[in-house]
Design a protein around this motif. Sequence first.
Motif, PDB file in Angstrom:
ATOM      1  N   SER A 134      48.820  48.876  23.816  1.00 23.37           N
ATOM      2  CA  SER A 134      47.618  49.471  22.968  1.00 23.37           C
ATOM      3  C   SER A 134      48.402  50.488  21.939  1.00 23.37           C
ATOM      4  O   SER A 134      49.409  51.011  22.199  1.00 23.37           O
ATOM      5  N   LYS A 166      40.484  43.913  20.399  1.00 21.58           N
ATOM      6  CA  LYS A 166      41.797  43.553  20.755  1.00 21.58           C
ATOM      7  C   LYS A 166      42.147  42.390  19.835  1.00 21.58           C
ATOM      8  O   LYS A 166      41.541  41.518  19.518  1.00 21.58           O
ATOM      9  N   TYR A 203      46.742  42.942  22.321  1.00 27.58           N
ATOM     10  CA  TYR A 203      46.973  44.235  22.192  1.00 27.58           C
ATOM     11  C   TYR A 203      45.578  44.916  21.675  1.00 27.58           C
ATOM     12  O   TYR A 203      44.743  44.623  20.785  1.00 27.58           O
ATOM     13  N   THR A 204      45.243  46.281  22.305  1.00 28.77           N
ATOM     14  CA  THR A 204      44.002  46.796  22.048  1.00 28.77           C
ATOM     15  C   THR A 204      44.620  47.951  20.913  1.00 28.77           C
ATOM     16  O   THR A 204      45.263  48.735  21.212  1.00 28.77           O
ATOM     17  N   THR A 205      43.680  48.091  20.006  1.00 27.39           N
ATOM     18  CA  THR A 205      43.804  48.748  18.837  1.00 27.39           C
ATOM     19  C   THR A 205      42.611  49.062  18.259  1.00 27.39           C
ATOM     20  O   THR A 205      41.385  48.517  18.605  1.00 27.39           O
TER      21      THR A 205
END
Length: 625
Positions: free
Chosen positions: A463, A513, A486-488
């Motif tokens: 992340s 995500k 991918y967490t952002t």
Amino acid sequence: MTTTSYAADPLSALPPEIVLRVLEFTPISALANLTVVSKAWHRFIDVTHQDAIYTSESKTTQPPGGSRDFSFLSDSTCFTKFFDGTSSWKDLCKRQTLLARNWAESRPITRECVLQVGNDPIWRFRADFKRRLFLSTSHAGGFNVTDMDTGKLLWKLPSTLDNGDGDAVRPYAHLEYQDGMAVFDREGDAVEVWQTDQEGAARGEFRRIAVLNHDCQTRGFQLSHWTLCVVSSQGQGFVYDMTQRPPTLTTHLKIEQGAVGHLDQSKDAVIYSMGAHGYHVYDKTSGAFLGVLHPSNCTDKYHINPPVAASPSASQALAGAVRAGPNYRLGDRRKDSMVPIELARGPLPEPSDLEHVRHGEDEWGAGMIHGDLFAGFSRAGRVFVCSDWRKALEGDANLAANSSLIECESDGSSFDLGGWLSVRNHRLMFEIHDRIYVVALDEDNKIQDVDNPARASFSLLTSSMPQLAVPVSFMALYDDTIMTSYTTLGWRQAQPENVLPHHERPARIFPTKVIRIVSLAPTLSLKSGSSSDVHVSQDQRATGGGLWDPGQRNPPPDEISPAGLLQLVSLLGDEFEEEAENDMEVVVTDFHDGEEDGGWEDEDDEEGDEEEEDDEDEDEDEAQA
């Protein structure tokens, strides 16, 4: 008086056949040095015998049995089109050598970008390098097909939440894919089969060709080798021939009760994850039980201590994530994305906490086959590495001789989805807490000599900031790329009716995500006739566009207000808010001073309401449970 005798030049003293045989075992670096020794050596290696030398298996990687041309490169899994334009066997050798060398570094040079697909968090995704497509499902439902080179949405199916009566895809749908065929599950223990490249269909458009119904609870399915394997926790397995229209059930297996849903297959066998009972192997044609791979019988143990890496403050992390946005353009080359990790002999020390997950019976989840190699992942953070799973089935002694365990410090909190694995090119990838580990193996797919490894192992974050971290829902190793969920922070499309004053506008950034793409493709010199950036065309370099469509941009920085940022901070938790609120002036200043980057937003997606935005994290936690 003495005379000094000099050895004759091998080119004049030995027949060409002998010289060629010697050069077959000569390293690439020494071969390059020989070409500058003299004109004769240069002519011998790079002119007269270039193809004979560089087509050797010791110089270039080719399909089994070799190849007469470069047609096999069309099967490469390269996001950057790294092998496009290969002009000779020497050129191929150079590209493969540079790529392998970068992968082997403890801190490889990387370039990164992320792809946000609409306004809903990514759940599963797959990459089609032949058609240059991304396929994905999401937390909110739906099925999306995105152009790999532009980031534009090409085609989609809606969510069942929006279109329950027509063709639609449920929330958190699992997705499998092979060469134009997509399979995803729907309510009622059935899976749907969709195909692209149909007559009259647009690029990226899929059409349904079958619905496969089952009379038992389906827990998982996997598509490869043109067979679809489906597993039920109620003691049943199904194998379909996907070359038939409609797909035909070829084998109905009776298996042990309690399959957890993870499975993988080879050309002739299917391996089911059975939780605490290890991995059960069956013949796909006859349905015969072939044996058990039980990692608890493995005696060769290694461990990895968590990597130590400096983390930015909460305000710095927020500022960086806000400024970058979902930028679908490979960024600058950097060497700080990967943190080196090292394997050590022996198990991890026993935890003193009696409630620690390692004190209980370990539960095995995701498992993956790659040729003779099988790898499995457990709740306690153990990774089972079996270099020859077929031999390991012959008995405990053979299992011990062909397998190892890697232990990592984990409390099991990231295992609720059963873990996730990827295995490719003598490497395996898995997740521990908020990091992904990439562990390099030797040429025989065994643990390397820990004192002198030929290839480095490393890790990367899952992340953009720890407060956003959730378990990975898909990740894969490819020839030139690592791809993961991918967490952002995402950028929400503005509502046309939003006419509030600037300082009262709600935040257009929200936790989500996305697909993260980490490219390890090296730069190729223009002198070799190749592009300096193999992912960007000449026209794109002239305009500075690259993968970035100038029509798809993030909102201008002056549209993000301090009030909006504070609203975002409130979503990230009290601990984060306490630090970042005090430094919000720094965050806003840093963002306004930053360079505006491009981002992708789907113009067809409607903006979610305030309540959905606040509940995104809660919905994800419920799905994991």
